[in-house]
Design an enzyme around this catalytic site. Structure first.
Site, PDB file in Angstrom:
ATOM      1  N   ASP A  98      56.039  18.051  56.137  1.00  0.00           N
ATOM      2  CA  ASP A  98      54.857  17.848  56.976  1.00  0.00           C
ATOM      3  C   ASP A  98      53.600  18.079  56.152  1.00  0.00           C
ATOM      4  O   ASP A  98      53.553  18.971  55.302  1.00  0.00           O
ATOM      5  CB  ASP A  98      54.885  18.801  58.175  1.00  0.00           C
ATOM      6  CG  ASP A  98      55.805  18.302  59.271  1.00  0.00           C
ATOM      7  OD1 ASP A  98      56.416  17.232  59.100  1.00  0.00           O
ATOM      8  OD2 ASP A  98      55.925  18.991  60.307  1.00  0.00           O
ATOM      9  N   ASP A 184      62.635  15.331  66.038  1.00  0.00           N
ATOM     10  CA  ASP A 184      63.280  15.946  64.882  1.00  0.00           C
ATOM     11  C   ASP A 184      64.541  16.699  65.277  1.00  0.00           C
ATOM     12  O   ASP A 184      65.527  16.717  64.529  1.00  0.00           O
ATOM     13  CB  ASP A 184      62.311  16.857  64.126  1.00  0.00           C
ATOM     14  CG  ASP A 184      61.584  17.842  65.030  1.00  0.00           C
ATOM     15  OD1 ASP A 184      61.692  17.729  66.265  1.00  0.00           O
ATOM     16  OD2 ASP A 184      60.891  18.725  64.493  1.00  0.00           O
TER      17      ASP A 184
END
Length: 404
Positions: A98, A184
């Site tokens: 990320d 996710d």
């Protein structure tokens, strides 16, 4: 691409309005101890307007490892950029980073080595939080090879793992772009279930999970209906891939506890009556399909009690329990059967009007051990009782102990 030129790992970064956090994120990539020739970076700017795309291009121009920057219109969530990056990846492994988080310097080198050494398809590297609380229960020790049924890895379903790309390609695995949160979890749980082994690297911090000061983080966004979408998708995946029984029930604990139960926590007290009704309506088919005695047994009493009341669609009773839990009151204990059975007195315990069965309030040993006076019944207590009965019968059967 030949074996000699194929990178070991593709680092996939989906970035949206990521400045200034992106600066330290990319610095952590540049600082990796793995040979730059053994890695590639694929960065997808998802329609940023804050200079994210420009900074990615500057990074690509100056670092030694190959970097591909893709700029696209905003897709609205993290799944699209990750899938775009995955389609471009050439590495034997992929790692999803990320744009506001960071890698430990040796992260990629250690995780690739661990996967190669053990032949595992997924590697979890230890996570620490910066202004965020990371998952903790799975980092007790490093595990060369485990699976989702034999460890606590089901409680870390974020995408920040090392995945063998052949596994993902073989099963056509991609992130579900119809989900706005929990995508996710769905992807990672499927990878766990399909993997030929999972490794846990617990003795080195591979990943730093950063809490943004501006509060812009995907897990904090979106309405409550999105959480139910996420829970529904994960429960269906588990049910489709794991036969009914103890293993399935053990995995179902995760969506019940982490995704569904928070909708019936303190925020439930602030919900309008129509929202409360809607939440119960959304939960009902999930409770009907997947809530079993074995799932319930694996939870703490107040968790089990709240979900039991959700299953019964009793918002009136649920409010009392949530208020009690929010106040952080210690439930009184009732010991019975010579201290081997302990009930926790949360609201409506043994209320004839409420009609909640006693077993809902019964603490399992792992919770009951914290209370004075509790005596854990031995696993072989039935055998002990049987032996005592036999001993009592021996003299009357003529088997005396006097010398002949």
């Amino acid at each position: 691409m030949t074996v000699e030129t194929q990178p070991d790992v593709s680092v996939i970064i989906g970035a949206y309005e990521a400045m200034p956090y992106l600066v330290e994120c990319l610095a952590s990539v540049e600082a990796q101890t793995i040979d730059p020739a053994r890695m590639e970076v694929i960065a997808v700017d998802d329609g940023s307007t804050d200079g994210t795309g420009e900074y990615l291009e500057e990074f690509a121009a100056r670092v030694p490892m190959p970097v591909t920057v893709i700029r696209q219109d905003n897709s609205g969530g993290p799944s699209g950029p990750r899938n775009v990056g995955l389609d471009k990846a050439a590495g034997r492994y992929v790692f999803f980073l990320d744009a506001d988080d960071r890698l430990g310097p040796e992260a990629l080198e250690r995780m690739v080595a661990m996967a190669d050494r053990n032949g595992t398809d997924v590697v979890l590297g230890r996570v620490e939080g910066i202004n965020r609380v990371p998952p903790k229960s799975m980092w007790g020790k490093s595990l060369d090879r485990t699976d989702v049924h034999s460890s606590n890895i089901k409680f870390t379903l974020s995408a920040q793992k090392l995945f063998r790309r052949a596994l993902l390609d073989r099963h056509g695995m991609r992130f579900d772009e119809s989900l706005w949160t929990g995508e996710d979890a769905l992807f990672t749980m499927e990878a766990y279930l399909r993997a030929d082994g999972v490794s846990v690297l617990a003795d080195y911090t591979c990943y730093y999970l950063v809490g943004r000061e501006d509060g812009k983080h995907v897990t904090k966004s979106g309405g409550y209906t999105l959480r139910f979408d996420s829970a529904r998708a994960l429960m269906r995946l588990i049910a489709d891939m794991v036969p009914a029984g103890a293993r399935r029930d053990s995995l179902m604990v995760r969506p019940f506890l982490i995704t569904l139960l928070p909708q019936f926590g303190p925020k439930f007290l602030k919900d309008a009556e129509d929202v409360r009704r809607h939440k119960l309506e959304l939960a009902k088919p999930l409770m009907d399909a997947y809530w079993t005695p074995e799932v319930a047994r694996r939870l703490r009493v107040h968790e089990r009690l709240r979900l039991h009341l959700v299953a019964r669609q009793r918002a009136d009773l649920l409010v009392d329990v949530v208020e009690f839990v929010k106040a952080k009151k210690q439930a009184a204990a009732v010991l019975e059967r010579r201290g081997t059975r302990l009930y926790l007195v949360y609201p409506h315990f043994r209320s004839a009007a409420a009609g909640v069965p006693d077993h809902v309030y019964l603490a399992e040993p792992r919770e009951a051990r914290a209370f004075d006076g509790y005596r854990e019944a031995a696993a072989n207590s039935f055998l002990r009782r049987a032996l005592r009965k036999v001993r009592r019968m021996l003299p009357s059967a003529g088997f005396g102990t006097a010398a002949a």
